[in-house]
Structure formats: structure tokens, C-alpha cells
Write a protein that holds these residues in place. Structure first.
Motif, PDB file in Angstrom:
ATOM      1  N   LEU A 160      24.905  10.928  20.497  1.00 48.08           N
ATOM      2  CA  LEU A 160      23.785  10.800  21.432  1.00 48.08           C
ATOM      3  C   LEU A 160      23.378   9.350  21.666  1.00 48.08           C
ATOM      4  N   THR A 161      23.655   8.493  20.699  1.00 47.72           N
ATOM      5  CA  THR A 161      23.217   7.101  20.826  1.00 47.72           C
ATOM      6  C   THR A 161      24.312   6.183  21.365  1.00 47.72           C
ATOM      7  N   ARG A 162      25.446   6.738  21.750  1.00 44.89           N
ATOM      8  CA  ARG A 162      26.491   5.898  22.351  1.00 44.89           C
ATOM      9  C   ARG A 162      25.995   5.327  23.678  1.00 44.89           C
ATOM     10  N   PRO A 163      26.400   4.123  24.033  1.00 41.50           N
ATOM     11  CA  PRO A 163      26.071   3.591  25.366  1.00 41.50           C
ATOM     12  C   PRO A 163      26.653   4.488  26.456  1.00 41.50           C
ATOM     13  N   ALA A 164      25.967   4.547  27.572  1.00 45.27           N
ATOM     14  CA  ALA A 164      26.428   5.387  28.680  1.00 45.27           C
ATOM     15  C   ALA A 164      27.839   4.975  29.102  1.00 45.27           C
ATOM     16  N   VAL A 208      17.539  14.869  25.789  1.00 46.03           N
ATOM     17  CA  VAL A 208      18.456  15.069  24.656  1.00 46.03           C
ATOM     18  C   VAL A 208      18.001  14.271  23.439  1.00 46.03           C
ATOM     19  N   LEU A 209      17.678  13.001  23.653  1.00 48.40           N
ATOM     20  CA  LEU A 209      17.233  12.167  22.530  1.00 48.40           C
ATOM     21  C   LEU A 209      15.915  12.681  21.957  1.00 48.40           C
ATOM     22  N   ILE A 210      15.008  13.106  22.845  1.00 49.94           N
ATOM     23  CA  ILE A 210      13.711  13.613  22.395  1.00 49.94           C
ATOM     24  C   ILE A 210      13.880  14.887  21.578  1.00 49.94           C
ATOM     25  N   VAL A 211      14.757  15.783  22.050  1.00 50.39           N
ATOM     26  CA  VAL A 211      15.009  17.034  21.322  1.00 50.39           C
ATOM     27  C   VAL A 211      15.560  16.743  19.933  1.00 50.39           C
ATOM     28  N   HIS A 215      15.362   5.778  13.836  1.00 50.85           N
ATOM     29  CA  HIS A 215      15.395   4.368  14.258  1.00 50.85           C
ATOM     30  C   HIS A 215      16.440   4.150  15.349  1.00 50.85           C
ATOM     31  N   THR A 216      17.631   4.702  15.166  1.00 51.41           N
ATOM     32  CA  THR A 216      18.679   4.478  16.159  1.00 51.41           C
ATOM     33  C   THR A 216      18.422   5.268  17.437  1.00 51.41           C
ATOM     34  N   LEU A 217      17.856   6.469  17.315  1.00 44.87           N
ATOM     35  CA  LEU A 217      17.515   7.242  18.512  1.00 44.87           C
ATOM     36  C   LEU A 217      16.469   6.516  19.349  1.00 44.87           C
ATOM     37  N   ARG A 218      15.448   6.005  18.693  1.00 46.04           N
ATOM     38  CA  ARG A 218      14.397   5.291  19.419  1.00 46.04           C
ATOM     39  C   ARG A 218      14.918   3.996  20.025  1.00 46.04           C
ATOM     40  N   ASP A 219      15.744   3.279  19.279  1.00 45.71           N
ATOM     41  CA  ASP A 219      16.300   2.034  19.809  1.00 45.71           C
ATOM     42  C   ASP A 219      17.273   2.303  20.961  1.00 45.71           C
ATOM     43  N   ARG A 220      17.924   3.447  20.933  1.00 43.64           N
ATOM     44  CA  ARG A 220      18.767   3.809  22.073  1.00 43.64           C
ATOM     45  C   ARG A 220      17.906   4.056  23.314  1.00 43.64           C
ATOM     46  N   THR A 232      15.098   2.642  24.058  1.00 38.98           N
ATOM     47  CA  THR A 232      14.552   1.379  24.548  1.00 38.98           C
ATOM     48  C   THR A 232      15.628   0.352  24.870  1.00 38.98           C
ATOM     49  N   GLY A 233      16.910   0.699  24.639  1.00 40.68           N
ATOM     50  CA  GLY A 233      17.997  -0.205  24.971  1.00 40.68           C
ATOM     51  C   GLY A 233      18.240  -1.303  23.966  1.00 40.68           C
ATOM     52  N   ARG A 234      17.679  -1.193  22.764  1.00 41.76           N
ATOM     53  CA  ARG A 234      17.847  -2.243  21.752  1.00 41.76           C
ATOM     54  C   ARG A 234      19.034  -2.006  20.827  1.00 41.76           C
ATOM     55  N   LEU A 235      19.558  -0.782  20.801  1.00 40.43           N
ATOM     56  CA  LEU A 235      20.619  -0.460  19.852  1.00 40.43           C
ATOM     57  C   LEU A 235      21.961  -0.998  20.344  1.00 40.43           C
TER      58      LEU A 235
END
Length: 481
Positions: free
Chosen positions: A67-71, A142-145, A200-205, A207-210
């Protein structure tokens, strides 16, 4: 981790640093971490649960990475090999079911390997269907779920009524006695720390920081075995920088061996000598019930306060030492917290990685959200609300009970009181610059008051319910018996 675990990991570090080619070190850290998820998991009374929970850890980690992979980033060959290695380790551990107990790495006899393979395939297929459905209906959901799912899993594990109900359900499915269900049946190794890393990684994804991470890098970060059971909570980008350097780093240098070995030795002394000795007469329900004198009860409380510090910081020293031997420098977690002169400085020195996490992901966003409201609330109300909510979350992170909630409120109110006090006495404190003796007296008084405020707060930690805690408070101050 037990002494046997620490000795084994230290021995592996020597082989890893002295004999293993540099190009294989990252893979070795990954493999050891995956195996450690199963090896460190304690035995559980619910059949196969001590195998299912580590497997769930791997599934969650893989799902969150996906889920946290870049688009637009596909699955690379490295990701495929990583997934194959993880799957091979899981199935290899399942195949040990017919070995003697002392030859298995799992806490109890694992399920049949074929059953494990089929169940994993079905779960991954179901998760893929759910992901595709959510992605089509509402991509941002998806990230929120996943965040909500992690929080729900955490609450179920930590809240006794929910944990007992879940255990009873699992016991019913395995034909075991449901009336024996207990909170300890869901003792999921390292999930408290894993959840914070994944969130941490879900939230940073969001906001674009991951940064972009491979499955190997992400899994090694989330499951790095020295920090799996007791932290510290590292940040992905900091960990991965060290992890990527493993393939270029030189072998186990004498300096690394000395520094890492020293930290491990200090940790062993703190945890297994000092903390375990203090545990014999530290505050607990049994010792409190057998103590009638207020002075003796204070001794129990002091012993408990120092036992907590030595136990927790000892494990941190061991984790940092093992990390150094394997080429990863984990962040520091404690910096003489009981010598701080106010409660704010204490929380900047106690479990620092947890404090930084909640400050970054709870306190700051909540403060910004409150300040953006119309009509704008007073800054003092914003600080009060953000500090109380933040500390309440830290309290409930330790366990979803009333005592932990009160402990969180205790520290939230303490932080707010210090904020008000420091604002109103700033001028007087500045005047002490030219009076060193008075300034030293002010400092010592602050250290003593802060230590006792923190130590009294540990009463909520040490005792099982509010009534017992209040009874100890009364006896400490000579009010009750």
C-alpha cells in the motif's frame, strides 16, 4: 529476549561480520529477522496461535509495503526474491512439526505445511480482491482502512474484554475450553512496536514523505530483530540508509565489536542483574499487601521506578549493541530521565523514540487542527487538549485499561501544569543567571519534584486496578492502612 536469544544473536553477529560476504548481509538481516518473529514469540495456550500471530505479522508487513509503494511502482525482481525467501522460511518452519520440540524454533508444534500454504494463498487472494475493490471505489480510502485495521487489532489485543472474547472464539474453533480464555492468550510479540512502524509509513505515504522502499528494505525495517520486542521505534528513512550501506561496509571492525559488545554488556547488567534484583522487592500487588509501613511502601515504589528504568533501558542497550554488531545504528531511547528538572525534559529523555513519534503524528497535527478552527480557541486550551490527548494515547498504548488511561492523564496534566508554571516564572528563572547557588538549588528541587511526580505515577502501572492504586496512594501519605 532471553539470555539464550541474546547469546545466539551475538554469535550470529560474529559469523555475519567476520565470514559473510558483504553482498549477502542485507539478505541475512532479513532472514534472521523473519525467523526471529517466530523464535521470539512465546508459547500460547490457543492451538497454533503462536504460529499464526508471527505469520500475521509478516502478512501485515507485506500488505502495508504494498500500500505504501509509490504510484506506478511495480514488483521488481528483488521484491519477488524477497517474497520467495519469506514464504520459504514460513513453510520451512511449518515443516519442523515432526521434529522433537527442542529442535524446533517455534514455541509449539506448528500446523501442517500444506495447510499453511493453502491458507496463506487464500488470505493473500482475498486481500488482493479487497484492495482492488477499495481502490476502484475510493483510492484514498485504502491507506485509511489499513490504519483503522491496525488500530482495531491493537485495541482487540490490549483491551481485556475484547481479548478474552477473541480468545474464546479461537478456542471454540480449535475445540478447546472457552471458559479458560484470558488476555494473555493474545500475547502478540512486538505488535505494539510493529503497529507504530507501520502507521508511521502509512501516514508518511499519505503526506508524500516516505521514500521508495523495496519489500526487502521495508520488511527488514519493520521486523529488525534487535528492536522487535522492546524498541526503539526507528524511522524508515533513517534505518534504510544504514541497511543499504551493509552491502558496501567492511566486516566486523574491532571498534564496532568493542562498542557493540560494551552496550550489550551494560544492557545485560541493567536488565538481568540490577532490574531483576529490584523486582524482588519492587511495588506489586503482593508486596503492597504485605507492607504495612508507609516508609517501606516508599522503598517499594522507588525500587519499582528504578526497576522499570533499568529493565527498559537495559533492553534498549542490548538492542542498540546488537544493531551495531550487524551494522545498523538504532536511535537512542533514554538519556538520564530521572535527572531531569521538569516533566517536559523527562519526556524528552524517557522512551525518546515513542515521545518523538507521538509528538510528530499526534501532538503536532492535533495542535494545528485546533488552531485552524473558527472561532480560534485560546492557545492555552490548544496546548491543554493536545498534551492530554497525546499522553492519553501513550497510556493506552501500554494497555487499554482504566489505570493506563489515568496514568496518561496524570502525565498530560503534569505537562500542562509545567507549561503554565514555566511561562509564569520565566522572568524569575532568568534572574537566577547571576546567582549560581540559588540556580543550583532550583535545579535540584526540580529534579527531586519531577522524580517523585513520575514515581507516584508508576503506581498506576504497578497495580491492577484503580481501587488498589488509590489504596496505595493513601498508605504512602499515611491516610489509609
Amino acid at each position: 529476549m532471553t539470555l539464550a536469544h541474546i547469546a545466539a544473536f551475538t554469535g550470529l553477529a560474529l559469523v555475519y561480520g567476520l565470514l559473510l560476504p558483504a553482498r549477502l548481509r542485507g539478505w541475512a538481516v532479513l532472514a534472521i529477522s523473519v525467523i526471529a518473529v517466530y523464535w521470539l514469540q512465546p508459547a500460547l495456550p490457543v492451538r497454533y496461535l503462536d504460529f499464526a500471530l508471527p505469520t500475521a505479522t509478516l502478512l501485515l508487513t507485506t500488505c502495508v509495503w504494498w500500500l505504501t509503494r509509490p504510484a506506478g511502482r511495480g514488483v521488481t525482481r528483488d521484491d519477488g526474491w524477497t517474497l520467495a525467501l519469506i514464504g520459504a522460511i514460513v513453510l520451512a518452519l511449518a515443516l519442523t512439526r515432526n521434529l522433537r520440540a527442542d529442535l524446533r524454533l517455534t514455541a509449539s508444534r506448528p500446523p501442517d505445511a500444506l495447510v499453511v500454504a493453502v491458507v496463506l494463498a487464500l488470505i493473500m487472494a482475498a486481500l488482493l480482491v479487497v484492495w482492488q475493490a477499495l481502490h476502484r471505489l475510493w483510492p484514498g480510502a485504502v491507506l485509511i482502512v489499513m490504519m483503522i485495521a491496525l488500530v482495531v487489532l491493537f485495541v482487540v489485543q490490549k483491551a481485556e474484554p475484547l481479548a478474552v472474547a477473541t480468545s474464546a472464539l479461537l478456542r471454540a474453533q480449535t475445540g478447546q475450553q472457552t471458559n479458560l480464555a484470558a488476555l494473555t492468550d493474545l500475547q502478540w510479540l512486538g505488535f505494539s512496536y510493529l503497529a507504530f512502524r507501520l502507521l508511521h509509513t502509512l501516514r508518511d505515504r499519505q503526506t508524500g514523505r516516505l521514500p521508495a522502499l523495496s519489500l526487502r528494505e521495508y520488511t527488514a525495517y519493520a521486523l529488525f530483530f534487535p528492536a522487535l520486542t522492546a524498541g526503539p521505534i526507528d524511522r524508515a528513512e533513517r534505518f534504510v540508509a544504514d541497511y543499504q550501506a551493509l552491502s558496501q561496509a567492511r566486516g566486523l571492525l574491532p571498534s564496532r565489536l568493542v562498542i557493540g559488545g560494551t552496550r550489550i554488556s551494560i544492557g545485560l547488567l541493567k536488565k538481568f542483574v540490577l532490574a531483576d534484583s529490584l523486582a524482588l522487592f519492587a511495588l506489586n500487588p503482593t508486596n503492597a499487601a504485605q507492607t504495612s509501613d508507609a516508609g517501606a511502601l516508599w522503598v517499594l515504589l522507588y525500587a519499582y521506578a528504578w526497576r522499570l528504568f533499568l529493565d527498559f533501558s537495559g533492553y534498549t542497550d542490548i538492542a542498540i549493541g546488537l544493531g551495531i554488531l550487524f551494522g545498523v545504528r538504532l536511535p537512542e531511547n533514554f538519556d538520564r530521565p530521572y535527572l531531569r528538572q521538569n516533566i517536559t525534559a523527562f519526556w524528552q529523555s524517557w522512551h525518546m523514540t515513542l515521545s518523538n513519534w507521538v509528538r510528530f503524528y499526534v501532538f503536532s497535527p492535533l495542535s494545528r487542527a485546533l488552531l485552524q478552527r473558527r472561532p480560534r480557541p485560546s492557545p492555552l486550551l490548544v496546548v491543554f487538549s493536545a498534551q492530554v490527548v497525546t499522553m492519553l494515547i501513550i497510556g493506552l498504548w501500554h494497555g487499554v485499561t482504566l489505570n493506563f488511561a489515568i496514568w496518561g492523564l496524570w502525565h498530560g496534566l503534569g505537562l500542562f501544569a509545567h507549561k503554565v508554571w514555566s511561562d509564569r516564572t520565566r522572568v524569575q528563572y532568568m534572574r537566577l543567571a547571576g546567582r549560581p547557588r540559588l540556580r543550583m538549588l532550583w535545579h535540584v528541587a526540580g529534579v527531586v519534584m519531577t522524580f517523585h511526580f513520575v514515581a507516584l505515577g508508576w503506581v498506576w502501572f504497578a497495580l491492577p486496578d484503580t481501587q488498589a492504586a488509590l489504596a496505595v496512594f493513601a498508605r504512602l501519605f499515611g491516610i489509609g492502612r
